[in-house]
Design a protein around this motif. Structure first.
Motif, PDB file in Angstrom:
ATOM      1  N   MET A  60      70.651 -24.960 -12.085  1.00 50.01           N
ATOM      2  CA  MET A  60      71.366 -25.835 -11.148  1.00 50.01           C
ATOM      3  C   MET A  60      72.639 -26.385 -11.785  1.00 50.01           C
ATOM      4  O   MET A  60      73.677 -26.483 -11.122  1.00 50.01           O
ATOM      5  CB  MET A  60      70.446 -26.965 -10.698  1.00 50.01           C
ATOM      6  CG  MET A  60      71.046 -27.837  -9.599  1.00 50.01           C
ATOM      7  SD  MET A  60      71.343 -26.969  -8.041  1.00 50.01           S
ATOM      8  CE  MET A  60      69.700 -26.935  -7.344  1.00 50.01           C
ATOM      9  N   LEU A  61      72.578 -26.734 -13.065  1.00 48.78           N
ATOM     10  CA  LEU A  61      73.788 -27.203 -13.748  1.00 48.78           C
ATOM     11  C   LEU A  61      74.852 -26.113 -13.795  1.00 48.78           C
ATOM     12  O   LEU A  61      76.045 -26.385 -13.630  1.00 48.78           O
ATOM     13  CB  LEU A  61      73.438 -27.659 -15.168  1.00 48.78           C
ATOM     14  CG  LEU A  61      72.697 -28.996 -15.292  1.00 48.78           C
ATOM     15  CD1 LEU A  61      72.378 -29.288 -16.757  1.00 48.78           C
ATOM     16  CD2 LEU A  61      73.515 -30.142 -14.687  1.00 48.78           C
ATOM     17  N   GLU A  62      74.427 -24.882 -14.007  1.00 49.35           N
ATOM     18  CA  GLU A  62      75.367 -23.755 -13.991  1.00 49.35           C
ATOM     19  C   GLU A  62      76.038 -23.645 -12.626  1.00 49.35           C
ATOM     20  O   GLU A  62      77.251 -23.486 -12.527  1.00 49.35           O
ATOM     21  CB  GLU A  62      74.635 -22.452 -14.320  1.00 49.35           C
ATOM     22  CG  GLU A  62      74.216 -22.298 -15.765  1.00 49.35           C
ATOM     23  CD  GLU A  62      75.363 -21.849 -16.666  1.00 49.35           C
ATOM     24  OE1 GLU A  62      76.477 -21.649 -16.154  1.00 49.35           O
ATOM     25  OE2 GLU A  62      75.130 -21.714 -17.882  1.00 49.35           O
ATOM     26  N   GLY A  75      78.687 -26.153 -12.169  1.00 44.31           N
ATOM     27  CA  GLY A  75      79.734 -26.192 -13.189  1.00 44.31           C
ATOM     28  C   GLY A  75      79.581 -27.323 -14.175  1.00 44.31           C
ATOM     29  O   GLY A  75      80.570 -27.823 -14.721  1.00 44.31           O
ATOM     30  N   MET A  76      78.347 -27.729 -14.459  1.00 44.14           N
ATOM     31  CA  MET A  76      78.098 -28.871 -15.329  1.00 44.14           C
ATOM     32  C   MET A  76      77.281 -28.514 -16.569  1.00 44.14           C
ATOM     33  O   MET A  76      76.854 -29.402 -17.313  1.00 44.14           O
ATOM     34  CB  MET A  76      77.362 -29.966 -14.534  1.00 44.14           C
ATOM     35  CG  MET A  76      78.206 -30.651 -13.459  1.00 44.14           C
ATOM     36  SD  MET A  76      79.610 -31.552 -14.155  1.00 44.14           S
ATOM     37  CE  MET A  76      78.760 -32.843 -15.061  1.00 44.14           C
ATOM     38  N   VAL A 136      76.213 -34.329 -10.584  1.00 42.48           N
ATOM     39  CA  VAL A 136      74.871 -34.395 -11.171  1.00 42.48           C
ATOM     40  C   VAL A 136      73.892 -35.042 -10.200  1.00 42.48           C
ATOM     41  O   VAL A 136      72.752 -34.586 -10.038  1.00 42.48           O
ATOM     42  CB  VAL A 136      74.891 -35.153 -12.513  1.00 42.48           C
ATOM     43  CG1 VAL A 136      73.474 -35.296 -13.074  1.00 42.48           C
ATOM     44  CG2 VAL A 136      75.784 -34.439 -13.518  1.00 42.48           C
ATOM     45  N   ALA A 137      74.331 -36.106  -9.523  1.00 41.78           N
ATOM     46  CA  ALA A 137      73.459 -36.805  -8.576  1.00 41.78           C
ATOM     47  C   ALA A 137      73.057 -35.887  -7.425  1.00 41.78           C
ATOM     48  O   ALA A 137      71.896 -35.882  -6.995  1.00 41.78           O
ATOM     49  CB  ALA A 137      74.158 -38.054  -8.037  1.00 41.78           C
ATOM     50  N   ILE A 138      74.013 -35.100  -6.914  1.00 45.26           N
ATOM     51  CA  ILE A 138      73.691 -34.167  -5.827  1.00 45.26           C
ATOM     52  C   ILE A 138      72.740 -33.083  -6.328  1.00 45.26           C
ATOM     53  O   ILE A 138      71.756 -32.741  -5.665  1.00 45.26           O
ATOM     54  CB  ILE A 138      74.974 -33.541  -5.247  1.00 45.26           C
ATOM     55  CG1 ILE A 138      75.809 -34.615  -4.537  1.00 45.26           C
ATOM     56  CG2 ILE A 138      74.633 -32.423  -4.262  1.00 45.26           C
ATOM     57  CD1 ILE A 138      77.174 -34.137  -4.089  1.00 45.26           C
TER      58      ILE A 138
END
Length: 267
Positions: free
Chosen positions: A123-125, A128-129, A148-150
């Motif tokens: 999910m971070l990928e 873009g995080m 991040v919150a979403i």
């Protein structure tokens, strides 16, 4: 050019939602639904904008949709099997993008996945995080915290994520960034559904595929009758405005904007 799409099963249904506070009606027979929109060859979730003047009952409906408040009557049903909404099954992103400040970005997502690191990192990928995984919320910009919150709420919800005033207090550049982010978030999964409570009509038209206008009926003298309902549903897909960038100069965008601005004083 309009995008070809197919309307499928109902994902969210508001069935006769009414709510009163100290005997005064706040909501009255709110009926609305969100259906799965299938676009061949790509993932595309739903984004619904809930618009209405201040004090009309948007926050009350928001809390009912989230399972945080029981309506006086009626129900919120989720999924093709139409099961009732429950507290904790709907993602909620508040205006200040709350995260666990003592946890890293990755750790915030692990909480939502029962420590499934592969799922959290994926999910971070997608958002873009990944390069910020080891940072703490205090080390992120406002836009990064929102991402991040979403992502966190997408992971811990069945498929529905509610957002409270995602454009509030932002400058025009930041608003454009949030519009882009929401488009990316909705593309994570065809069944992912966002409901945005907002006062920003222009941003809502740019972001959403459907708009619900919440307002009160009027008596013969033109005075508002207590208890709001969805007065108008605007299908931005049928208008050819959904899933497109740079639509603000499109004549259809301007027509829809003028229509909503004219309706607002009567809601």
């Amino acid at each position: 050019m309009s995008t070809a799409y197919e309307i499928r099963e109902t994902l969210l249904k508001l069935e006769g939602i009414s709510h009163s506070y100290n005997g005064r009606p706040i909501l009255k027979e709110v009926n609305a639904e969100v259906k799965n929109v299938h676009i061949p060859g790509r993932e595309q979730g739903q984004i619904v904008g809930l618009l209405g003047p201040s004090g009309v009952g948007k926050t009350t409906l928001f809390r009912i949709l989230a399972g945080l408040m029981e309506p006086t009557s009626g129900k919120v049903l989720l999924g093709a099997d139409a099961h009732p909404v429950k507290r904790g099954t709907v993602g909620v992103v508040a205006q200040d993008y709350p995260l666990f400040t003592h946890r890293t970005v990755l750790s915030n997502l692990l909480v939502a996945t029962n420590n499934d690191s592969a799922k959290a990192l994926n999910m971070l990928e997608r958002f873009g995080m990944a390069e910020h995984a080891k940072k703490y919320p205090s080390q992120l910009s406002g836009g990064q915290r929102q991402r991040v919150a979403i992502a966190q709420q997408l992971l811990c919800s069945e498929f529905l994520v509610l957002m409270d005033e995602p454009f509030s207090g932002l400058d025009p550049v930041a608003v454009k960034n949030v519009i882009k982010l929401l488009g990316e978030a909705a593309a994570v999964d065809e069944h992912k559904t966002f409901v945005l409570v907002t006062h920003d009509i222009e941003a809502a038209i740019e972001t959403c595929d459907t708009l619900w206008l919440l307002g009160r009926d009027r008596d013969p003298a033109g005075q508002p009758v207590p208890g709001a309902r969805v007065q108008r549903v605007i299908d931005l897909m049928a208008c050819g405005l959904a899933w497109r960038e740079s639509i603000t100069s499109d004549p259809e965008y301007l027509r829809v904007l003028s229509e909503i601005q004219a309706l607002f004083p009567q809601l």
